[in-house]
Design an enzyme around this catalytic site. Structure first.
Site, PDB file in Angstrom:
ATOM      1  N   ASP A  68       0.855  -1.177   0.000  1.00 34.28           N
ATOM      2  CA  ASP A  68       0.000   0.000   0.000  1.00 34.28           C
ATOM      3  C   ASP A  68       0.892   1.228   0.000  1.00 34.28           C
ATOM      4  O   ASP A  68       1.892   1.268   0.708  1.00 34.28           O
ATOM      5  CB  ASP A  68      -0.882  -0.002   1.248  1.00 34.28           C
ATOM      6  CG  ASP A  68      -2.111  -0.857   1.044  1.00 34.28           C
ATOM      7  OD1 ASP A  68      -2.602  -0.903  -0.102  1.00 34.28           O
ATOM      8  OD2 ASP A  68      -2.548  -1.493   2.002  1.00 34.28           O
ATOM      9  N   GLU A 114       0.609  15.491  10.363  1.00 34.54           N
ATOM     10  CA  GLU A 114       0.418  16.625   9.442  1.00 34.54           C
ATOM     11  C   GLU A 114       0.634  17.936  10.192  1.00 34.54           C
ATOM     12  O   GLU A 114       1.309  18.845   9.708  1.00 34.54           O
ATOM     13  CB  GLU A 114      -1.009  16.622   8.867  1.00 34.54           C
ATOM     14  CG  GLU A 114      -1.290  15.524   7.875  1.00 34.54           C
ATOM     15  CD  GLU A 114      -1.894  14.291   8.505  1.00 34.54           C
ATOM     16  OE1 GLU A 114      -1.772  14.123   9.746  1.00 34.54           O
ATOM     17  OE2 GLU A 114      -2.474  13.470   7.764  1.00 34.54           O
ATOM     18  N   THR A 170      -9.903  17.385  16.465  1.00 33.90           N
ATOM     19  CA  THR A 170     -10.718  16.187  16.698  1.00 33.90           C
ATOM     20  C   THR A 170     -11.256  15.699  15.368  1.00 33.90           C
ATOM     21  O   THR A 170     -11.336  16.456  14.396  1.00 33.90           O
ATOM     22  CB  THR A 170     -11.934  16.461  17.608  1.00 33.90           C
ATOM     23  OG1 THR A 170     -12.807  17.351  16.916  1.00 33.90           O
ATOM     24  CG2 THR A 170     -11.528  17.036  18.938  1.00 33.90           C
ATOM     25  N   ALA A 171     -11.633  14.459  15.388  1.00 34.35           N
ATOM     26  CA  ALA A 171     -12.145  13.869  14.149  1.00 34.35           C
ATOM     27  C   ALA A 171     -13.457  14.520  13.736  1.00 34.35           C
ATOM     28  O   ALA A 171     -13.770  14.631  12.550  1.00 34.35           O
ATOM     29  CB  ALA A 171     -12.327  12.372  14.327  1.00 34.35           C
ATOM     30  N   GLN A 172     -14.227  14.979  14.737  1.00 36.60           N
ATOM     31  CA  GLN A 172     -15.518  15.598  14.404  1.00 36.60           C
ATOM     32  C   GLN A 172     -15.346  16.999  13.805  1.00 36.60           C
ATOM     33  O   GLN A 172     -15.933  17.326  12.787  1.00 36.60           O
ATOM     34  CB  GLN A 172     -16.408  15.693  15.644  1.00 36.60           C
ATOM     35  CG  GLN A 172     -17.109  14.400  15.999  1.00 36.60           C
ATOM     36  CD  GLN A 172     -16.236  13.526  16.908  1.00 36.60           C
ATOM     37  OE1 GLN A 172     -15.180  13.949  17.369  1.00 36.60           O
ATOM     38  NE2 GLN A 172     -16.661  12.282  17.115  1.00 36.60           N
ATOM     39  N   THR A 173     -14.511  17.833  14.456  1.00 36.01           N
ATOM     40  CA  THR A 173     -14.393  19.231  13.988  1.00 36.01           C
ATOM     41  C   THR A 173     -13.459  19.339  12.793  1.00 36.01           C
ATOM     42  O   THR A 173     -13.586  20.242  11.984  1.00 36.01           O
ATOM     43  CB  THR A 173     -13.856  20.130  15.107  1.00 36.01           C
ATOM     44  OG1 THR A 173     -12.569  19.641  15.487  1.00 36.01           O
ATOM     45  CG2 THR A 173     -14.787  20.110  16.308  1.00 36.01           C
ATOM     46  N   MET A 219     -10.646  20.384  12.696  1.00 34.07           N
ATOM     47  CA  MET A 219      -9.916  21.662  12.758  1.00 34.07           C
ATOM     48  C   MET A 219      -9.107  21.690  14.035  1.00 34.07           C
ATOM     49  O   MET A 219      -9.447  21.055  15.016  1.00 34.07           O
ATOM     50  CB  MET A 219     -10.913  22.827  12.839  1.00 34.07           C
ATOM     51  CG  MET A 219     -11.487  23.268  11.516  1.00 34.07           C
ATOM     52  SD  MET A 219     -12.292  24.872  11.704  1.00 34.07           S
ATOM     53  CE  MET A 219     -13.334  24.660  13.107  1.00 34.07           C
ATOM     54  N   ASP A 274      -6.049  -3.884   5.903  1.00 33.79           N
ATOM     55  CA  ASP A 274      -6.690  -3.701   7.195  1.00 33.79           C
ATOM     56  C   ASP A 274      -8.213  -3.649   7.118  1.00 33.79           C
ATOM     57  O   ASP A 274      -8.896  -3.922   8.075  1.00 33.79           O
ATOM     58  CB  ASP A 274      -6.153  -2.463   7.918  1.00 33.79           C
ATOM     59  CG  ASP A 274      -6.244  -1.216   7.060  1.00 33.79           C
ATOM     60  OD1 ASP A 274      -6.796  -1.302   5.939  1.00 33.79           O
ATOM     61  OD2 ASP A 274      -5.768  -0.162   7.492  1.00 33.79           O
ATOM     62  N   ASP A 281     -10.616  -5.695   2.330  1.00 30.62           N
ATOM     63  CA  ASP A 281      -9.324  -6.315   2.018  1.00 30.62           C
ATOM     64  C   ASP A 281      -9.350  -7.807   2.312  1.00 30.62           C
ATOM     65  O   ASP A 281      -8.465  -8.552   1.871  1.00 30.62           O
ATOM     66  CB  ASP A 281      -8.203  -5.704   2.863  1.00 30.62           C
ATOM     67  CG  ASP A 281      -7.748  -4.369   2.324  1.00 30.62           C
ATOM     68  OD1 ASP A 281      -7.910  -4.156   1.114  1.00 30.62           O
ATOM     69  OD2 ASP A 281      -7.251  -3.542   3.106  1.00 30.62           O
TER      70      ASP A 281
END
Lengths: 694, 553
Positions: A313, A354, A385-388, A390, A529, A533
């Site tokens: 990958d 990142e 956070t994964a939700q925001t 940002m 994963d 797959d």
């Protein structure tokens, strides 16, 4: 499109250093002694035909030693038993290392209770974890241990999986998607999740892992069986050569005692490899475990050595798992430095790779020192956070945000700002080139505006090209799998130096590629994963599932990487090869050893009858007794001497088959021919001092 | 010209001759076994035998065909000897005694040609050419078919079919052995070998007595004796007899005949597996060992052993003066390396180490270059063994010619390498343990006596057929024991090799790449030489110590 950063992929040497328990510690010989003695049980020994013959010979010699007693005979008897014991010791030491790991795992498997949900999910009931059945739903909250293997069906939580992976950093597990699998015995650190149990009690991942590292479920691998057959037949050949000797010798007027014949037989049969064979196999599996890879069968480890095609990958294997900031593109009216400053500020609280790369770029390119949170006393950090999607910071009346274009645009709107058309163009341009745009915005005094865009790019890991060159030299073809479009994929493939690539790959494409390769007789290895797959993982000859992946993927693969590091596939191949090389080298060594033993024993037996045969005593050994005993002692000691090598595996450097054969033939073939001449001579010099021998 | 120069020149000439026919004959044989067309003679044969020439056989059927064919051959040959006196052309000789008839039938069907008897005093013309000479063709052809089946095992994939034994057998005889034998026979006649049907000439000797010189169809049997690596002579003295082998030229030509098919088969092999280099590599191993043994034997003989022989210049006792040491040693090495067993000198009379060299050469398993077919399949089995160990050392589950060597293949290879040594060692041990068997030893009390017994079983176990002399083998024990050893050591390996071929044929080929062990390079050739010498050497080293080494050191 891509840039190269100095972030090297771990080399095998570095990984080896991380696993000090992989090295041999002489103390282990002592601690494994009780196990080695237990293995003297003939019912256990018979599984190893070569050593079983030695044991039978030792028993016979012991009985005869009582009737025909002499110092020489007793010395031989002692060393015959030591030969058997050393072989058992080698196996016990190899197994002992696994046992320590199993104990750690058992601690994780303490009796837990589970909060089982009723089918309609309304009521909860406290039940013992061992009573959970397939399909049961359980609730786990912060601080509780997950009672069994399963998939998260509701909620998100951070989970401490150090019990099985040894990695202390928590991981996120959430319902849906490819990160839904949780393992029994791991601990939820935050939030609440509902888990659907996917394994029966006693068959959980931890149970299997304990069985594996303990060697309880160890079965002989195909190649090991083949080698065992060869060793058994060599043993029979030498048995023939030995049992037919008395009538030949009688004609010459020599009466050979049983003890001497046993000594000859034990020296000739391939005891060195016979003694170390199972230790080599266990140690091979163990080397994988040291690297946090669990092989569900030894067959898979061997297959890894044979792999012709590696499907890798792109993300995480060839490129760094995460894209890196490469450029700041300010909008009109904003300077680059201003943008870089805002980008860095807003990323201070972003611990994702990142985010870190943005801070680093601002520092290296614009000289902006990384500010610690302590330097900004009035700042309030907004975590990513994964939700925001940002992150950012509020300093006094200024709010700075950075994140996905959609999320930041929405934020600007909510702050009453407007979006410039130019922003959209920059964002689209970066997306079209295969990169990821992150928008930086701020809001000061009620005015919200976009400052510019951060360009995130794929970064090929350093050293990958060399790795792939080595692979090619070993005859392994590498194929990069990516969801990117053709153009992007081609650029990265060229930069990384892979042989081929599959762009815009769907799981079906992957499957088709595997089948095509296999039709040509090639063995394929891959990592995966996701649930989608799973079929490909099952189809591949070596399927390495990421521990972070779904249960389906883990079930389908024949190995699980607890670190979820796809680069490890390359190491797995190397470990598989090393396992086979170790076997072959020690077999060669073992057989080559016999030549010198003949030169020690045969003149000792027959020079009295035919004085001319003393010319064969080229080592000029002291006496007939000392010559025979020296050969037996050398034969026993060489087992102990090679235990570390068997456990560590012979040195392996990726190179062509020709180069490898030349090297190993020289070291273990020629070395095996010469070394016993020296060893036996040295032992003879020592034991000739023993009264009754010399 | 000095002996050395003449000797080297002979070897050079021999190599040049072999090199000249290597490609054409190897290529021709490859075409013989891959061609779809049958000749008219062959079609007639198939109709007579009731064989469907297009039917492809599994390994098991192929093996059953060989066993059945050989069993029938053996019964016929046995009956022919037992009923000799009632049949024409018996020259008035009586029926052959049953133990000897069994031994001889086994010997010729197993391509061994061990002779416990003096042919001119035992076998009439009918037995010689309708029995023994026929088997010289057929048993040789059987060997080639097995080698071809094994090659097909490598070259075919995903099939359980190895070809048709009856077709391979017929083509071996009709297209290969017969044509070469006709030409070779004429060449031998031209060189002075006898060819007639006379019972014998009464001649007066110089000392005034009369002597019978038996004639017969010698040249026709001589040619197939060498060409089919059989070795059974028309006369007791075999190729030392001037009617069989009159001069140096015929000597060299007979050596050439022994080597020509085994050597060219490596080319056939290379062509059929579509990689000529593999054939060269196998030939390289054979040639290396053959050369080494030739020079070792010559060295021991030329230098002689003991003061008397050294004073005489060389060990000439037991050798023909018209050949000398070089041509004798060359013949001996070739006959022991090809499982022929024809002799032009008395191996018994060689120096201890020279005779030991011949003995050890046979012990390698007759693979240098070995009997027709048998040498190739024997060497290929050893190559599989070498690849197994070498393949592991390069980190792959071993593969040879694109086929994986798994536990099943290893089981067959292991049984193969077990069979012959077990038969030889157990046979020799029983012989040395039995009072009656020890009574046959000529040189009792010396290691030479043990060498006689060991040589006999080694010769039988490797289907060689040459005798060391000395040993009185025409007694019930040796006739039975050696007969059994010859049969078992011929047909057990054949069944194992065919099973191996079947196992390889079923496999899907593995692609070759940089990680594949190269089996065509010098390194592998060296390793295979080492495996052949060490694996066989280690097995027999104790026995050799008590025989030739005890005597010679």
């Amino acid at each position: 499109m891509t840039t190269l950063l100095k972030t090297p992929a771990p080399t095998p040497a570095q990984v080896a250093k991380k696993a000090p328990s992989g090295l041999f510690n002489p103390k282990m010989l002592l601690t494994s002694l009780p196990d080695a003695l237990r293995k003297l049980d003939p019912r256990v020994m018979v599984k190893n035909p070569v050593m079983f013959v030695v044991e039978v010979g030792a028993v016979a010699s012991t009985i005869l030693a009582f009737t025909d007693s002499s110092v020489f005979v007793w010395w031989i008897v002692v060393w015959l038993w030591l030969t058997v014991l050393f072989a058992n010791l080698a196996e016990a030491v190899a197994e002992g290392r696994g046992k320590a790991q199993a104990d750690t795992l058992r601690r994780a498997k303490t009796e837990t209770s589970a909060r089982k949900l009723s089918v309609d999910r309304t009521t909860e009931q406290e039940v013992p974890a061992a009573s959970l059945q397939l399909g049961d739903l359980v609730v786990v909250e912060a601080g509780q241990v997950i009672p069994g293997d399963g998939d998260v069906v509701e909620g998100v939580a951070s989970v401490d999986e150090s019990a099985i992976t040894g990695e202390s950093a928590p991981v996120i597990r959430e319902s849906g998607g490819d990160r839904s699998a949780v393992t029994g015995g791991t601990k939820v650190l935050s939030d609440r999740i509902v888990v659907k149990i996917t394994t029966r009690p006693g068959e959980s991942f931890i149970d299997r892992m304990i069985a594996l590292v303990e060697g309880a479920s160890r079965q002989k691998t195909p190649n090991e069986i083949a080698l065992n057959i060869l060793l058994a037949s060599l043993t029979i050949v030498f048995l023939m050569a030995t049992v037919t000797l008395p009538p030949f010798a009688a004609y010459a007027g020599v009466n050979l005692s049983i003890v001497v014949l046993v000594a000859l037989l034990v020296c000739l049969i391939p005891t060195t490899i016979g003694a170390l064979l199972s230790a080599i196999g266990i140690a091979g599996m163990d080397r994988l475990v040291q690297r946090n890879v669990l092989a569900m069968s030894g067959r898979a480890v061997e297959a890894a050595g044979d792999v012709n095609t590696l499907l890798l990958d792109k993300t995480g294997t060839i490129t760094l798992g995460n894209r890196q900031a490469s450029e700041f593109i300010p909008l009109a009216g904003v300077t680059e430095t201003e943008l870089a400053d805002a980008a860095q500020l807003s990323s201070l609280a972003d611990e994702t790779p990142e985010g870190r790369s943005i801070v680093v770029l601002a520092k290296t390119q614009y000289g902006l020192r990384e500010r610690t949170t302590g330097e900004l006393p009035h700042a309030t950090f907004v975590q990513f956070t994964a939700q925001t999607r940002m992150s950012g910071v509020d300093v006094d009346d200024r709010q700075v945000r950075k994140g996905a274009a959609g999320a930041v645009n929405a934020w600007i709107h909510s702050q009453g700002g407007k979006i410039d058309n130019a922003l959209g163009e920059v964002v689209d341009g970066i997306s079209a080139s295969g990169g990821t745009p992150l928008v930086v915005a701020d809001s000061k005094g009620g005015v919200a505006r976009a400052l510019g865009v951060i360009h995130l790019k794929d970064v090929v890991k350093e050293g990958m090209r060399e790795r792939f060159d080595q692979m090619r030299a070993m005859g392994i073809r590498t194929v990069m799998i990516t969801g990117d479009n053709q153009l992007t994929a081609k650029a990265i493939a060229e930069e990384a130096g892979v042989d081929d690539f599959l762009a815009e790959a769907t799981p079906e494409d992957k499957m088709a590629l595997i089948k095509k390769e296999q039709e040509g007789g090639r063995l394929v290895a891959m990592t995966g994963d996701g649930t989608n797959d799973a079929p490909a993982l099952a189809q591949a000859d070596v399927g390495v599932a990421m521990n972070s992946g779904t249960s389906a993927a883990k079930e389908a693969g024949n190995m699980v990487d607890l670190d979820s590091n796809p680069t490890k596939l390359i190491e797995i191949v190397e470990i598989g090869k090393q396992l086979l090389i170790t076997r072959g080298s020690l077999t060669t060594f073992s057989i080559a050893n016999d030549v010198a033993k003949y030169f020690a024993i045969l003149p000792a037996l027959f020079a009295a009858a035919y004085p001319g045969l003393d010319k064969l005593n080229i080592m000029r050994l002291d006496s007939a007794e000392s010559a025979i005993l020296s050969a037996v002692i050398f034969n026993a000691l060489v087992i102990v001497a090679l235990v570390p090598l068997a456990l560590r595996g012979v040195q392996y450097k990726p190179s062509s088959a020709s180069a490898m054969l030349r090297r190993n033939l020289l070291i273990y073939g020629v070395g095996g021919l010469i070394s016993p001449f020296i060893g036996i001579k040295l032992i003879d010099l020592l034991i000739s001092l023993i009264p009754g021998i010399g | 010209m000095s002996d050395t120069a003449a000797g080297l020149l002979q070897i050079g000439l021999l190599v040049a001759l072999l090199a000249a026919v290597y490609r054409p004959l190897g290529g021709y044989m490859a075409r013989v076994y891959t061609s779809e067309k049958d000749t008219r003679v062959e079609r007639g044969t198939y109709r007579l035998l009731g064989v469907d020439s297009k039917a492809d056989q599994t390994w098991a059927v192929y093996a059953r065909s060989i066993i059945a064919f050989s069993a029938v051959s053996m019964i016929l040959l046995y009956l022919l000897q037992r009923l000799q006196s009632h049949l024409p052309l018996s020259l008035g000789l009586p029926n052959v005694e049953q133990g000897l008839a069994f031994n001889t039938a086994a010997s010729f069907v197993a391509n061994t040609n061990w002779q416990s008897y003096s042919p001119e005093q035992t076998m009439g013309h009918l037995v010689q050419f309708a029995g023994l000479a026929v088997q010289n063709f057929l048993s040789a052809a059987v060997g080639i078919t097995v080698a071809i089946a094994l090659i097909r095992g490598f070259s075919r994939s995903k099939t359980d079919r190895l070809g048709n034994f009856w077709v391979d057998l017929t083509r071996s005889v009709v297209r290969i052995l017969l044509p070469i034998a006709v030409v070779g026979g004429l060449v031998l006649v031209a060189m002075g070998v006898v060819q007639n049907l006379s019972g014998g000439h009464e001649v007066a000797t110089v000392v005034g007595q009369s002597q019978t010189l038996p004639g017969g169809p010698v040249a026709s049997q001589e040619v197939i004796k060498e060409l089919g690596t059989n070795g059974g002579g028309f006369y007791n003295a075999n190729s030392a007899h001037p009617f069989e082998n009159p001069n140096g030229l015929s000597n060299l030509f007979e050596i050439f005949l022994m080597l020509v098919i085994p050597v060219a088969l490596t080319r056939t092999f290379g062509l059929m597996v579509k990689d000529k280099r593999q054939g060269y590599a196998i030939l390289g191993v054979m040639a290396t060992l053959w050369t080494a043994f030739t020079f070792a034997a010559t060295l021991f003989e030329v230098n002689g052993a003991g003061t008397a022989t050294r004073a005489a210049g060389a060990a000439m006792e037991g050798k023909e003066t018209r050949f000398g040491e070089w041509a004798s040693a060359l013949f001996t090495t070739t006959t022991t390396g090809t499982s022929t067993g024809a002799v032009n000198a008395a191996h018994d009379s060689y120096t201890p180490l020279g005779g030991g060299t011949a003995l050890f050469h046979m012990m390698l398993g007759e693979v240098t270059p070995g009997g027709v077919g048998a040498g190739l399949y024997g060497m290929l089995v050893l190559a599989v063994l070498a690849v197994f160990v070498a393949g592991l050392m390069v980190g792959r589950t071993p593969e040879y010619l694109k086929k994986k060597i798994t536990a099943r293949e290893m089981k067959l290879v292991s049984l193969y390498i077990l069979t012959t040594p077990s038969l030889i060692l157990i046979g020799s041990a029983v012989a040395m343990g039995l009072e009656t068997a020890r009574a046959s030893i000529f040189n009792t009390g010396s290691p030479h006596g043990f060498s006689e017994v060991l040589y006999a079983f080694t010769s039988a176990g490797n289907n060689n057929g040459s005798a060391f002399g000395g040993l009185s083998a025409n007694v019930p024990f040796y006739n039975t024991a050696l007969g059994l050893v010859m049969l078992l050591s011929r047909f057990l390996p054949i069944v194992l090799v065919l099973a191996l071929a079947g196992s390889f044929a079923r496999q899907q080929p593995v692609p070759v790449n940089e990680g594949t062990l190269p089996t065509h390079k010098a390194l592998f050739v060296t390793m295979l030489v080492g495996v052949v010498v060490i694996v066989t050497g280690l097995t027999y080293f104790p026995a050799l110590t008590l025989g030739p080494l005890a005597e010679g050191l």
